[in-house]
Structure formats: structure tokens, C-alpha cells
Design a protein around this motif. Structure first.
Motif, mmCIF file in Angstrom:
data_model
loop_
_atom_site.group_PDB
_atom_site.id
_atom_site.type_symbol
_atom_site.label_atom_id
_atom_site.label_comp_id
_atom_site.label_asym_id
_atom_site.label_seq_id
_atom_site.Cartn_x
_atom_site.Cartn_y
_atom_site.Cartn_z
ATOM 1 N N VAL A 6 39.602 48.217 85.749
ATOM 2 C CA VAL A 6 40.031 48.013 84.360
ATOM 3 C C VAL A 6 41.012 49.100 83.953
ATOM 4 O O VAL A 6 42.059 48.822 83.364
ATOM 5 C CB VAL A 6 38.818 47.983 83.397
ATOM 6 N N PHE A 7 40.693 50.349 84.283
ATOM 7 C CA PHE A 7 41.560 51.450 83.877
ATOM 8 C C PHE A 7 42.923 51.355 84.574
ATOM 9 O O PHE A 7 43.957 51.565 83.938
ATOM 10 C CB PHE A 7 40.892 52.787 84.178
ATOM 11 N N LEU A 8 42.934 51.005 85.861
ATOM 12 C CA LEU A 8 44.194 50.844 86.576
ATOM 13 C C LEU A 8 45.020 49.711 85.956
ATOM 14 O O LEU A 8 46.217 49.860 85.698
ATOM 15 C CB LEU A 8 43.941 50.555 88.060
ATOM 16 N N ARG A 9 44.376 48.603 85.684
ATOM 17 C CA ARG A 9 45.072 47.451 85.101
ATOM 18 C C ARG A 9 45.616 47.797 83.712
ATOM 19 O O ARG A 9 46.713 47.401 83.336
ATOM 20 C CB ARG A 9 44.122 46.254 85.032
ATOM 21 N N TYR A 10 44.838 48.558 82.940
ATOM 22 C CA TYR A 10 45.261 48.988 81.612
ATOM 23 C C TYR A 10 46.520 49.843 81.701
ATOM 24 O O TYR A 10 47.476 49.641 80.959
ATOM 25 C CB TYR A 10 44.122 49.777 80.952
ATOM 26 N N GLN A 11 46.511 50.785 82.636
ATOM 27 C CA GLN A 11 47.664 51.688 82.793
ATOM 28 C C GLN A 11 48.910 50.911 83.234
ATOM 29 O O GLN A 11 50.007 51.162 82.750
ATOM 30 C CB GLN A 11 47.342 52.777 83.826
ATOM 31 N N ILE A 12 48.725 49.970 84.163
ATOM 32 C CA ILE A 12 49.855 49.160 84.635
ATOM 33 C C ILE A 12 50.358 48.243 83.518
ATOM 34 O O ILE A 12 51.564 48.098 83.314
ATOM 35 C CB ILE A 12 49.451 48.343 85.882
ATOM 36 N N TYR A 13 49.432 47.644 82.775
ATOM 37 C CA TYR A 13 49.782 46.712 81.703
ATOM 38 C C TYR A 13 50.680 47.381 80.662
ATOM 39 O O TYR A 13 51.646 46.794 80.177
ATOM 40 C CB TYR A 13 48.514 46.182 81.048
ATOM 41 N N TYR A 14 50.345 48.620 80.306
ATOM 42 C CA TYR A 14 51.118 49.334 79.297
ATOM 43 C C TYR A 14 52.256 50.163 79.892
ATOM 44 O O TYR A 14 52.862 50.964 79.184
ATOM 45 C CB TYR A 14 50.204 50.210 78.441
#
Length: 157
Positions: A6-14
Motif C-alpha cells: 500500500v505504501f509503495l503504491r501510494y508513493q508511486i500514485y502521487y
């Protein structure tokens, strides 16, 4: 593993800078290998496909809507904080730190402090990320202090 994803996806998303989340793919690979070993040695390798589909589907579903990724990030922070509070509760009830390592928890606090600093320097302002690292830093310091408080001195004969 879910929190890391989740944290990796959050960082990539933003579109945050790579240096703020570069360790997460390594941590995810480490956890996947560990999970595969656990499944292999417990004789449950058939479940590996289920986990792969679940995590792969979750990776895609997280970014269907902005509110989903934001909610997932906040829930991960809540779950991480709850686990640290459970550790504190256990320490308070037993009044014994037993084999719990103060060094490990202090390294965790240091990691949170460095990530907090990196977040302030590279991301400028992300409320969810700042809240996560501030909360984890406070709780990691609290657990470390509690461990040190209850650490029993070994008697030598």
C-alpha cells in the motif's frame, strides 16, 4: 507485506521522488520470499497462487479511485499503530521486556525519524505520510523506553 504494498503504491500514485520509497520494493521482495518459504515448508504451496492473485488484484484496485488509496494508507497507519499499542500493553501487563530487543525498536524509531526528515525534504507536504511517520516515531520511542524501563539486569555469581 500489505502495508509495504500500500505504501509503495501510494508513493508511486502521487509521483513522489524515488529516493523516498526505494527500499520498499526490496522489503516487498524479502517478504514475498519469506512467505514462499513459509508456504513451502508448511506444505501449503497451493495457497501461493491465492496470495499472488490477492496482492496483484489489490495493487490494481488501490488506484481505481483516489479515495481508495488514501483510505488504504490511513488504515495501514492505524493497523501499524494498533500493533505497537498491543506491544506496549503486553509490556505493561507483564512488567517484563523479556527477549524484546530495545536495539531493534530504537532502530525502528531511527528509521521513522529519517523517513520523516526525507518526507519533509523531498515531498514537501503529504499529510498522510507525515502523520504516519510522526505516529510511528512516537510509538517506537515509547516502546523502546518501555523496554528499557522493564529490562531486568542479569545477576552474575
Amino acid at each position: 507485506l500489505s502495508s509495504f504494498l500500500v505504501f509503495l503504491r501510494y508513493q508511486i500514485y502521487y509521483s513522489y521522488p524515488l529516493q523516498t520509497y526505494l527500499e520498499y520494493p526490496i522489503l516487498i521482495a524479502q517478504d514475498v520470499i519469506l512467505l514462499l518459504f513459509i508456504l513451502h515448508f508448511s506444505g501449503n504451496m497451493k495457497q501461493a497462487l491465492f496470495y499472488a492473485v490477492t496482492f496483484g488484484g489489490g495493487w490494481y484496485l488501490l488506484t481505481l479511485r483516489k479515495w481508495i488509496i488514501d483510505l488504504a494508507m490511513n488504515l495501514c497507519t492505524l493497523i501499524s499503530a494498533a500493533s505497537k499499542l498491543a506491544q506496549l500493553r503486553c509490556l505493561w501487563q507483564t512488567k517484563d521486556s523479556g527477549e524484546v530487543s530495545a536495539l531493534t525498536w530504537s532502530m525502528s524509531a531511527y528509521t521513522c525519524a529519517s523517513k520523516l526528515w526525507a518526507t519533509c525534504i523531498f515531498i514537501f507536504f503529504s499529510f498522510s505520510v507525515l502523520i504516519r511517520f510522526i505516529t510511528m516515531l512516537i510509538l517506537n520511542i515509547w516502546v523502546t523506553a518501555t523496554i528499557l524501563h522493564y529490562k531486568k539486569t542479569k545477576k552474575t555469581d
